[in-house]
Design a protein around this motif. Structure first.
Motif, PDB file in Angstrom:
ATOM      1  N   ALA A  85      20.144  44.545  -7.115  1.00  0.00           N
ATOM      2  CA  ALA A  85      19.547  45.073  -5.882  1.00  0.00           C
ATOM      3  C   ALA A  85      18.130  45.586  -6.116  1.00  0.00           C
ATOM      4  CB  ALA A  85      20.411  46.194  -5.305  1.00  0.00           C
ATOM      5  N   ASP A  86      17.803  45.879  -7.346  1.00  0.00           N
ATOM      6  CA  ASP A  86      16.487  46.446  -7.650  1.00  0.00           C
ATOM      7  C   ASP A  86      15.504  45.464  -8.255  1.00  0.00           C
ATOM      8  OD1 ASP A  86      17.333  48.979  -6.813  1.00  0.00           O
ATOM      9  OD2 ASP A  86      18.189  49.400  -8.782  1.00  0.00           O
ATOM     10  N   ASP A  87      15.962  44.274  -8.581  1.00  0.00           N
ATOM     11  CA  ASP A  87      15.119  43.334  -9.321  1.00  0.00           C
ATOM     12  C   ASP A  87      15.246  41.936  -8.711  1.00  0.00           C
ATOM     13  OD1 ASP A  87      14.022  41.537 -11.216  1.00  0.00           O
ATOM     14  OD2 ASP A  87      14.760  42.703 -12.919  1.00  0.00           O
ATOM     15  N   TRP A  88      14.223  41.541  -7.951  1.00  0.00           N
ATOM     16  CA  TRP A  88      14.242  40.249  -7.265  1.00  0.00           C
ATOM     17  C   TRP A  88      14.461  39.100  -8.239  1.00  0.00           C
ATOM     18  CZ3 TRP A  88      15.234  36.946  -3.779  1.00  0.00           C
ATOM     19  CH2 TRP A  88      14.559  35.726  -3.670  1.00  0.00           C
ATOM     20  N   GLN A  89      13.752  39.127  -9.364  1.00  0.00           N
ATOM     21  CA  GLN A  89      13.880  38.013 -10.306  1.00  0.00           C
ATOM     22  C   GLN A  89      15.279  37.951 -10.893  1.00  0.00           C
ATOM     23  OE1 GLN A  89      11.319  35.695 -10.527  1.00  0.00           O
ATOM     24  NE2 GLN A  89      13.019  34.557 -11.394  1.00  0.00           N
ATOM     25  N   ALA A  90      15.865  39.094 -11.197  1.00  0.00           N
ATOM     26  CA  ALA A  90      17.243  39.121 -11.709  1.00  0.00           C
ATOM     27  C   ALA A  90      18.207  38.599 -10.639  1.00  0.00           C
ATOM     28  CB  ALA A  90      17.632  40.531 -12.135  1.00  0.00           C
ATOM     29  N   PHE A  91      17.986  39.003  -9.395  1.00  0.00           N
ATOM     30  CA  PHE A  91      18.815  38.509  -8.286  1.00  0.00           C
ATOM     31  C   PHE A  91      18.705  36.990  -8.191  1.00  0.00           C
ATOM     32  CE2 PHE A  91      19.184  37.128  -3.879  1.00  0.00           C
ATOM     33  CZ  PHE A  91      20.408  37.671  -3.497  1.00  0.00           C
ATOM     34  N   LEU A  92      17.485  36.497  -8.204  1.00  0.00           N
ATOM     35  CA  LEU A  92      17.258  35.055  -8.095  1.00  0.00           C
ATOM     36  C   LEU A  92      17.907  34.307  -9.259  1.00  0.00           C
ATOM     37  CD1 LEU A  92      15.862  33.102  -6.173  1.00  0.00           C
ATOM     38  CD2 LEU A  92      13.779  33.370  -7.521  1.00  0.00           C
ATOM     39  N   ASN A  93      17.776  34.850 -10.463  1.00  0.00           N
ATOM     40  CA  ASN A  93      18.396  34.221 -11.633  1.00  0.00           C
ATOM     41  C   ASN A  93      19.917  34.217 -11.520  1.00  0.00           C
ATOM     42  OD1 ASN A  93      15.903  33.706 -12.790  1.00  0.00           O
ATOM     43  ND2 ASN A  93      15.953  35.539 -14.079  1.00  0.00           N
ATOM     44  N   ASN A  94      20.477  35.303 -11.004  1.00  0.00           N
ATOM     45  CA  ASN A  94      21.925  35.414 -10.870  1.00  0.00           C
ATOM     46  C   ASN A  94      22.463  34.559  -9.729  1.00  0.00           C
ATOM     47  OD1 ASN A  94      24.498  37.101  -9.777  1.00  0.00           O
ATOM     48  ND2 ASN A  94      24.261  37.255 -11.999  1.00  0.00           N
ATOM     49  N   CYS A  95      21.590  34.234  -8.788  1.00  0.00           N
ATOM     50  CA  CYS A  95      21.989  33.430  -7.624  1.00  0.00           C
ATOM     51  C   CYS A  95      21.318  32.059  -7.642  1.00  0.00           C
ATOM     52  CB  CYS A  95      21.649  34.182  -6.337  1.00  0.00           C
ATOM     53  SG  CYS A  95      22.519  35.736  -6.170  1.00  0.00           S
ATOM     54  N   ARG A  96      21.087  31.560  -8.831  1.00  0.00           N
ATOM     55  CA  ARG A  96      20.407  30.263  -8.986  1.00  0.00           C
ATOM     56  C   ARG A  96      21.120  29.157  -8.212  1.00  0.00           C
ATOM     57  NH1 ARG A  96      16.707  29.452 -12.822  1.00  0.00           N
ATOM     58  NH2 ARG A  96      17.545  31.250 -13.925  1.00  0.00           N
ATOM     59  N   ASP A  97      22.450  29.197  -8.202  1.00  0.00           N
ATOM     60  CA  ASP A  97      23.196  28.179  -7.459  1.00  0.00           C
ATOM     61  C   ASP A  97      22.916  28.273  -5.957  1.00  0.00           C
ATOM     62  OD1 ASP A  97      24.534  30.636  -7.332  1.00  0.00           O
ATOM     63  OD2 ASP A  97      26.523  29.724  -7.302  1.00  0.00           O
ATOM     64  N   LEU A  98      22.780  29.492  -5.449  1.00  0.00           N
ATOM     65  CA  LEU A  98      22.439  29.657  -4.031  1.00  0.00           C
ATOM     66  C   LEU A  98      21.019  29.180  -3.752  1.00  0.00           C
ATOM     67  CD1 LEU A  98      23.932  33.182  -3.225  1.00  0.00           C
ATOM     68  CD2 LEU A  98      24.904  30.928  -2.724  1.00  0.00           C
ATOM     69  N   ALA A  99      20.133  29.403  -4.689  1.00  0.00           N
ATOM     70  CA  ALA A  99      18.736  28.996  -4.510  1.00  0.00           C
ATOM     71  C   ALA A  99      18.578  27.479  -4.605  1.00  0.00           C
ATOM     72  CB  ALA A  99      17.854  29.677  -5.555  1.00  0.00           C
ATOM     73  N   GLN A 100      19.338  26.842  -5.479  1.00  0.00           N
ATOM     74  CA  GLN A 100      19.152  25.415  -5.709  1.00  0.00           C
ATOM     75  C   GLN A 100      20.026  24.524  -4.836  1.00  0.00           C
ATOM     76  OE1 GLN A 100      19.667  25.027  -9.949  1.00  0.00           O
ATOM     77  NE2 GLN A 100      17.653  25.895 -10.375  1.00  0.00           N
ATOM     78  N   ASP A 101      21.241  24.972  -4.531  1.00  0.00           N
ATOM     79  CA  ASP A 101      22.145  24.129  -3.750  1.00  0.00           C
ATOM     80  C   ASP A 101      23.167  24.985  -3.004  1.00  0.00           C
ATOM     81  OD1 ASP A 101      23.491  22.011  -2.632  1.00  0.00           O
ATOM     82  OD2 ASP A 101      24.107  21.103  -4.530  1.00  0.00           O
ATOM     83  N   ALA A 102      22.679  25.736  -2.037  1.00  0.00           N
ATOM     84  CA  ALA A 102      23.543  26.630  -1.260  1.00  0.00           C
ATOM     85  C   ALA A 102      24.647  25.849  -0.556  1.00  0.00           C
ATOM     86  CB  ALA A 102      22.719  27.417  -0.252  1.00  0.00           C
ATOM     87  N   ARG A 103      24.352  24.642  -0.136  1.00  0.00           N
ATOM     88  CA  ARG A 103      25.355  23.825   0.560  1.00  0.00           C
ATOM     89  C   ARG A 103      26.564  23.585  -0.343  1.00  0.00           C
ATOM     90  NH1 ARG A 103      26.387  22.749   5.769  1.00  0.00           N
ATOM     91  NH2 ARG A 103      24.184  22.647   6.116  1.00  0.00           N
TER      92      ARG A 103
END
Length: 139
Positions: A85-103
């Motif tokens: 919740a405090d680190d955008w890059q950590a969030f993005l890294n942890n949600c890489r699957d959502l960022a790359q292929d949410a479908r």
């Protein structure tokens, strides 16, 4: 751009629609979650995304079920690892699957028919494959 500035611009419909890509959607989700408990963050994010779509003549593109399902998945990850919740890059890294292929992530929970149904665009529809991690939205 700092998340509060970004959210203010998004809420004011001051962002160019052409710049509002999938990563910007995730940044909005993260920004709201950073500042609010998950249930309020999800409500604010969904409302803002719906209004932004309408303001840009793209109301038909907004899908409430898709939005709430992705928020539930993303926010459950924050609930299990609060530092996200405090680190955008950590969030993005942890949600890489959502960022790359949410479908693909959503298809674990929903059939394409259910997710693309008109009823799913207008209101939240429960998954027909696997339950969503919604406990984070209940507290």
């Amino acid at each position: 751009m700092e998340h509060r500035v970004f959210l203010r611009q998004l809420e004011a419909n001051a962002l160019p629609a052409s710049d509002f890509n999938h990563q910007a959607h995730l940044y909005a989700a993260w920004g709201y979650r950073r500042d609010y408990p998950a249930p309020e963050a999800a409500a604010r994010c969904a409302h803002t995304l719906s209004r932004f779509a309408m303001a840009n003549g793209e109301a038909a593109k907004y899908n409430h079920t898709l939005t709430m399902a992705l928020l539930a998945i993303a926010y459950s990850r924050v609930a299990s690892n609060p530092v996200l919740a405090d680190d955008w890059q950590a969030f993005l890294n942890n949600c890489r699957d959502l960022a790359q292929d949410a479908r693909a992530v959503l298809e674990q929970h929903y059939s394409s028919e259910r997710l693309s149904a008109d009823s799913a665009r207008k209101a939240f529809v429960k998954p027909d494959r696997k339950p969503l991690p919604v406990s984070c939205l209940l507290n």
